[in-house]
Design a protein around this motif. Structure first.
Motif, PDB file in Angstrom:
ATOM      1  N   LYS A  27       0.827  -1.214   0.000  1.00 14.78           N
ATOM      2  CA  LYS A  27       0.000   0.000   0.000  1.00 14.78           C
ATOM      3  C   LYS A  27       0.858   1.260   0.000  1.00 14.78           C
ATOM      4  CE  LYS A  27      -4.250  -1.647   2.181  1.00 14.78           C
ATOM      5  NZ  LYS A  27      -5.123  -1.521   3.371  1.00 14.78           N
ATOM      6  N   ALA A  28       1.966   1.236   0.741  1.00  6.63           N
ATOM      7  CA  ALA A  28       2.871   2.385   0.769  1.00  6.63           C
ATOM      8  C   ALA A  28       3.485   2.621  -0.617  1.00  6.63           C
ATOM      9  CB  ALA A  28       3.962   2.186   1.812  1.00  6.63           C
ATOM     10  N   ALA A  29       3.801   1.544  -1.310  1.00  5.42           N
ATOM     11  CA  ALA A  29       4.355   1.663  -2.658  1.00  5.42           C
ATOM     12  C   ALA A  29       3.325   2.271  -3.607  1.00  5.42           C
ATOM     13  CB  ALA A  29       4.811   0.290  -3.163  1.00  5.42           C
ATOM     14  N   VAL A  30       2.092   1.807  -3.533  1.00  2.00           N
ATOM     15  CA  VAL A  30       1.031   2.337  -4.381  1.00  2.00           C
ATOM     16  C   VAL A  30       0.790   3.814  -4.072  1.00  2.00           C
ATOM     17  CG1 VAL A  30      -1.438   2.162  -4.917  1.00  2.00           C
ATOM     18  CG2 VAL A  30      -0.041   0.092  -4.778  1.00  2.00           C
ATOM     19  N   LEU A  31       0.861   4.170  -2.799  1.00  2.00           N
ATOM     20  CA  LEU A  31       0.723   5.568  -2.385  1.00  2.00           C
ATOM     21  C   LEU A  31       1.768   6.454  -3.069  1.00  2.00           C
ATOM     22  CD1 LEU A  31      -0.873   7.411  -0.341  1.00  2.00           C
ATOM     23  CD2 LEU A  31       0.975   6.948   1.268  1.00  2.00           C
ATOM     24  N   GLU A  32       2.944   5.894  -3.324  1.00  2.00           N
ATOM     25  CA  GLU A  32       4.019   6.619  -3.998  1.00  2.00           C
ATOM     26  C   GLU A  32       3.947   6.514  -5.517  1.00  2.00           C
ATOM     27  OE1 GLU A  32       7.808   5.419  -2.430  1.00  2.00           O
ATOM     28  OE2 GLU A  32       7.384   6.253  -0.449  1.00  2.00           O
ATOM     29  N   GLY A  33       2.923   5.879  -6.041  1.00  2.00           N
ATOM     30  CA  GLY A  33       2.763   5.765  -7.486  1.00  2.00           C
ATOM     31  C   GLY A  33       3.534   4.625  -8.108  1.00  2.00           C
ATOM     32  N   LYS A  34       4.002   3.696  -7.292  1.00  2.00           N
ATOM     33  CA  LYS A  34       4.746   2.542  -7.796  1.00  2.00           C
ATOM     34  C   LYS A  34       3.800   1.369  -8.017  1.00  2.00           C
ATOM     35  CE  LYS A  34       8.870   4.006  -5.339  1.00  2.00           C
ATOM     36  NZ  LYS A  34       9.840   3.708  -4.311  1.00  2.00           N
ATOM     37  N   ASN A  35       4.252   0.396  -8.749  1.00  2.00           N
ATOM     38  CA  ASN A  35       3.513  -0.843  -8.920  1.00  2.00           C
ATOM     39  C   ASN A  35       3.907  -1.796  -7.803  1.00  2.00           C
ATOM     40  OD1 ASN A  35       2.219  -0.132 -11.402  1.00  2.00           O
ATOM     41  ND2 ASN A  35       4.200  -0.404 -12.399  1.00  2.00           N
ATOM     42  N   ALA A  36       2.939  -2.545  -7.310  1.00  2.00           N
ATOM     43  CA  ALA A  36       3.220  -3.487  -6.233  1.00  2.00           C
ATOM     44  C   ALA A  36       2.349  -4.723  -6.377  1.00  2.00           C
ATOM     45  CB  ALA A  36       2.971  -2.831  -4.880  1.00  2.00           C
ATOM     46  N   VAL A  37       2.940  -5.865  -6.039  1.00  2.00           N
ATOM     47  CA  VAL A  37       2.225  -7.130  -5.985  1.00  2.00           C
ATOM     48  C   VAL A  37       2.540  -7.747  -4.630  1.00  2.00           C
ATOM     49  CG1 VAL A  37       2.037  -9.456  -6.946  1.00  2.00           C
ATOM     50  CG2 VAL A  37       2.368  -7.512  -8.466  1.00  2.00           C
ATOM     51  N   GLN A  38       1.507  -8.233  -3.952  1.00  2.00           N
ATOM     52  CA  GLN A  38       1.688  -8.908  -2.674  1.00  2.00           C
ATOM     53  C   GLN A  38       0.990 -10.248  -2.747  1.00  2.00           C
ATOM     54  OE1 GLN A  38      -0.844  -9.591  -0.073  1.00  2.00           O
ATOM     55  NE2 GLN A  38       0.744 -10.530   1.138  1.00  2.00           N
ATOM     56  N   THR A  39       1.711 -11.322  -2.419  1.00  2.00           N
ATOM     57  CA  THR A  39       1.115 -12.654  -2.355  1.00  2.00           C
ATOM     58  C   THR A  39       1.392 -13.229  -0.983  1.00  2.00           C
ATOM     59  OG1 THR A  39       3.095 -13.699  -3.282  1.00  2.00           O
ATOM     60  CG2 THR A  39       1.348 -13.106  -4.834  1.00  2.00           C
ATOM     61  N   GLN A  40       0.617 -14.225  -0.616  1.00  2.00           N
ATOM     62  CA  GLN A  40       0.782 -14.806   0.718  1.00  2.00           C
ATOM     63  C   GLN A  40       0.628 -16.317   0.665  1.00  2.00           C
ATOM     64  OE1 GLN A  40      -2.054 -12.153   2.158  1.00  2.00           O
ATOM     65  NE2 GLN A  40      -3.807 -13.468   1.810  1.00  2.00           N
ATOM     66  N   THR A  41       1.313 -16.967   1.578  1.00  2.00           N
ATOM     67  CA  THR A  41       1.252 -18.410   1.721  1.00  2.00           C
ATOM     68  C   THR A  41       1.179 -18.711   3.206  1.00  2.00           C
ATOM     69  OG1 THR A  41       2.711 -18.653  -0.192  1.00  2.00           O
ATOM     70  CG2 THR A  41       2.453 -20.582   1.225  1.00  2.00           C
ATOM     71  N   TYR A  42       0.261 -19.567   3.570  1.00  2.00           N
ATOM     72  CA  TYR A  42       0.194 -19.970   4.973  1.00  2.00           C
ATOM     73  C   TYR A  42      -0.432 -21.343   5.061  1.00  2.00           C
ATOM     74  CZ  TYR A  42      -4.201 -17.509   4.116  1.00  2.00           C
ATOM     75  OH  TYR A  42      -5.360 -17.049   3.561  1.00  2.00           O
ATOM     76  N   GLY A  43      -0.104 -22.032   6.157  1.00  2.11           N
ATOM     77  CA  GLY A  43      -0.632 -23.376   6.370  1.00  2.11           C
ATOM     78  C   GLY A  43      -2.086 -23.330   6.797  1.00  2.11           C
ATOM     79  N   ILE A  44      -2.630 -24.488   7.080  1.00  4.05           N
ATOM     80  CA  ILE A  44      -4.037 -24.556   7.447  1.00  4.05           C
ATOM     81  C   ILE A  44      -4.303 -23.950   8.817  1.00  4.05           C
ATOM     82  CG2 ILE A  44      -4.591 -26.516   5.984  1.00  4.05           C
ATOM     83  CD1 ILE A  44      -4.292 -28.311   8.459  1.00  4.05           C
TER      84      ILE A  44
END
Length: 175
Positions: A27-44
Protein backbone atom coordinates in the motif's frame (compact mmCIF):
# COMPACT_ATOMS: atom_id res chain seq x y z
CA UNK A 1 17.51 3.97 -17.18
CA UNK A 2 15.25 1.39 -15.56
CA UNK A 3 14.58 1.64 -11.86
CA UNK A 4 15.21 -1.29 -9.56
CA UNK A 5 12.52 -3.86 -8.94
CA UNK A 6 12.56 -4.90 -5.28
CA UNK A 7 11.59 -8.36 -4.06
CA UNK A 8 11.00 -8.87 -0.36
CA UNK A 9 9.94 -12.05 1.46
CA UNK A 10 8.49 -11.90 4.98
CA UNK A 11 8.64 -15.42 6.47
CA UNK A 12 7.77 -16.79 9.87
CA UNK A 13 4.87 -18.13 11.86
CA UNK A 14 1.17 -17.38 11.53
CA UNK A 15 0.11 -14.61 13.88
CA UNK A 16 3.29 -12.53 13.51
CA UNK A 17 1.69 -10.02 11.16
CA UNK A 18 3.62 -11.09 8.07
CA UNK A 19 0.66 -10.86 5.68
CA UNK A 20 -0.48 -7.55 7.15
CA UNK A 21 3.11 -6.30 6.92
CA UNK A 22 3.29 -7.26 3.25
CA UNK A 23 -0.04 -5.59 2.50
CA UNK A 24 1.07 -2.44 4.35
CA UNK A 25 4.34 -2.30 2.41
CA UNK A 26 2.50 -2.75 -0.90
CA UNK A 27 0.00 0.00 0.00
CA UNK A 28 2.87 2.39 0.77
CA UNK A 29 4.36 1.66 -2.66
CA UNK A 30 1.03 2.34 -4.38
CA UNK A 31 0.72 5.57 -2.38
CA UNK A 32 4.02 6.62 -4.00
CA UNK A 33 2.76 5.76 -7.49
CA UNK A 34 4.75 2.54 -7.80
CA UNK A 35 3.51 -0.84 -8.92
CA UNK A 36 3.22 -3.49 -6.23
CA UNK A 37 2.23 -7.13 -5.98
CA UNK A 38 1.69 -8.91 -2.67
CA UNK A 39 1.11 -12.65 -2.36
CA UNK A 40 0.78 -14.81 0.72
CA UNK A 41 1.25 -18.41 1.72
CA UNK A 42 0.19 -19.97 4.97
CA UNK A 43 -0.63 -23.38 6.37
CA UNK A 44 -4.04 -24.56 7.45
CA UNK A 45 -3.42 -23.18 10.92
CA UNK A 46 -4.04 -19.47 11.22
CA UNK A 47 -1.62 -19.21 14.13
CA UNK A 48 1.46 -21.27 14.77
CA UNK A 49 2.01 -22.72 11.28
CA UNK A 50 4.37 -21.46 8.61
CA UNK A 51 3.35 -18.18 7.00
CA UNK A 52 4.93 -15.87 4.45
CA UNK A 53 4.18 -12.80 2.42
CA UNK A 54 6.00 -11.82 -0.76
CA UNK A 55 6.08 -8.23 -1.99
CA UNK A 56 7.39 -6.98 -5.32
CA UNK A 57 7.70 -3.23 -5.83
CA UNK A 58 8.71 -1.57 -9.09
CA UNK A 59 8.35 1.59 -11.13
CA UNK A 60 7.87 -0.69 -14.13
CA UNK A 61 5.21 -3.29 -14.91
CA UNK A 62 5.39 -6.48 -12.85
CA UNK A 63 4.81 -9.59 -14.93
CA UNK A 64 5.50 -12.37 -12.43
CA UNK A 65 3.91 -12.19 -8.97
CA UNK A 66 6.41 -14.37 -7.07
CA UNK A 67 9.79 -13.48 -5.60
CA UNK A 68 12.28 -15.52 -7.62
CA UNK A 69 15.31 -13.37 -6.68
CA UNK A 70 14.66 -11.77 -3.29
CA UNK A 71 16.66 -8.72 -2.25
CA UNK A 72 15.72 -9.31 1.37
CA UNK A 73 14.21 -12.17 3.34
CA UNK A 74 12.86 -11.45 6.81
CA UNK A 75 12.96 -14.67 8.85
CA UNK A 76 11.09 -14.52 12.13
CA UNK A 77 11.21 -18.31 12.55
CA UNK A 78 13.77 -21.04 12.05
CA UNK A 79 11.59 -22.58 9.34
CA UNK A 80 11.53 -19.27 7.46
CA UNK A 81 15.31 -18.95 7.69
CA UNK A 82 15.96 -22.57 6.69
CA UNK A 83 13.60 -22.34 3.73
CA UNK A 84 15.58 -19.51 2.11
CA UNK A 85 19.18 -19.64 3.36
CA UNK A 86 20.31 -22.16 0.74
CA UNK A 87 18.42 -20.84 -2.28
CA UNK A 88 18.87 -17.07 -2.23
CA UNK A 89 21.77 -15.30 -3.90
CA UNK A 90 24.83 -14.35 -1.89
CA UNK A 91 23.79 -10.69 -2.18
CA UNK A 92 20.37 -11.30 -0.64
CA UNK A 93 20.05 -9.98 2.90
CA UNK A 94 18.49 -12.35 5.40
CA UNK A 95 17.24 -10.30 8.32
CA UNK A 96 16.43 -12.72 11.12
CA UNK A 97 15.12 -12.69 14.67
CA UNK A 98 18.24 -13.43 16.67
CA UNK A 99 16.06 -14.46 19.63
CA UNK A 100 14.51 -17.40 17.77
CA UNK A 101 16.69 -18.22 14.73
CA UNK A 102 20.05 -19.96 14.61
CA UNK A 103 21.78 -18.58 11.53
CA UNK A 104 24.50 -20.05 9.32
CA UNK A 105 26.63 -16.90 9.30
CA UNK A 106 26.06 -16.04 5.67
CA UNK A 107 27.83 -12.86 4.61
CA UNK A 108 24.59 -10.87 4.43
CA UNK A 109 22.81 -12.29 7.49
CA UNK A 110 21.71 -9.60 9.92
CA UNK A 111 20.33 -10.51 13.32
CA UNK A 112 18.02 -8.27 15.34
CA UNK A 113 16.19 -9.09 18.59
CA UNK A 114 12.65 -8.60 17.25
CA UNK A 115 11.01 -10.74 19.95
CA UNK A 116 12.76 -8.96 22.82
CA UNK A 117 12.27 -5.47 21.39
CA UNK A 118 8.55 -5.93 20.82
CA UNK A 119 8.13 -7.19 24.39
CA UNK A 120 9.92 -4.03 25.58
CA UNK A 121 7.37 -1.94 23.67
CA UNK A 122 4.55 -3.79 25.41
CA UNK A 123 2.43 -4.73 22.39
CA UNK A 124 3.27 -7.89 20.47
CA UNK A 125 0.85 -6.95 17.70
CA UNK A 126 3.13 -4.07 16.68
CA UNK A 127 5.85 -6.49 15.55
CA UNK A 128 4.95 -5.92 11.91
CA UNK A 129 5.67 -2.20 12.27
CA UNK A 130 8.96 -3.05 14.00
CA UNK A 131 10.12 -5.37 11.23
CA UNK A 132 8.89 -3.03 8.50
CA UNK A 133 11.08 -0.26 9.92
CA UNK A 134 14.09 -2.58 9.76
CA UNK A 135 13.23 -3.76 6.26
CA UNK A 136 12.98 -0.15 5.02
CA UNK A 137 16.35 0.75 6.49
CA UNK A 138 18.02 -2.14 4.64
CA UNK A 139 15.97 -1.92 1.41
CA UNK A 140 14.73 1.60 0.69
CA UNK A 141 11.70 0.43 -1.31
CA UNK A 142 9.45 3.26 -0.07
CA UNK A 143 9.85 6.31 2.12
CA UNK A 144 9.29 5.76 5.82
CA UNK A 145 6.76 8.61 5.80
CA UNK A 146 4.68 6.73 3.20
CA UNK A 147 4.60 3.67 5.41
CA UNK A 148 3.67 5.83 8.40
CA UNK A 149 0.85 7.35 6.34
CA UNK A 150 -0.56 3.90 5.56
CA UNK A 151 -0.44 3.04 9.27
CA UNK A 152 -2.19 6.32 10.13
CA UNK A 153 -4.93 5.55 7.60
CA UNK A 154 -5.51 1.99 8.78
CA UNK A 155 -4.99 1.85 12.55
CA UNK A 156 -7.12 3.16 15.41
CA UNK A 157 -5.52 6.02 17.37
CA UNK A 158 -5.04 3.91 20.51
CA UNK A 159 -2.63 1.51 18.77
CA UNK A 160 -1.22 3.90 16.19
CA UNK A 161 1.21 5.47 18.68
CA UNK A 162 2.91 2.17 19.59
CA UNK A 163 3.06 1.12 15.92
CA UNK A 164 4.73 4.39 14.89
CA UNK A 165 7.16 3.99 17.79
CA UNK A 166 7.89 0.40 16.66
CA UNK A 167 8.42 1.58 13.06
CA UNK A 168 10.91 4.21 14.22
CA UNK A 169 12.70 1.78 16.54
CA UNK A 170 13.14 -0.84 13.80
CA UNK A 171 14.37 1.80 11.37
CA UNK A 172 16.79 3.49 13.75
CA UNK A 173 18.37 0.45 15.40
CA UNK A 174 19.13 -1.75 12.40
CA UNK A 175 22.50 -1.37 10.73
Amino acid sequence: MAEKTWQIVLAGTGGQGLVLGGVTLAKAAVLEGKNAVQTQTYGIQSRGGYSQSEVIISDEDIYFPKCDRPDLVLALSQQGYDRYRGIVSDECIILYDQDTVKNNNRLHDIGYPFSAKIMDLGNEKAINSLFLGSVLKLCPVVAKKSLAKVLENSLPAKILVVNLKALDLGYEEIS
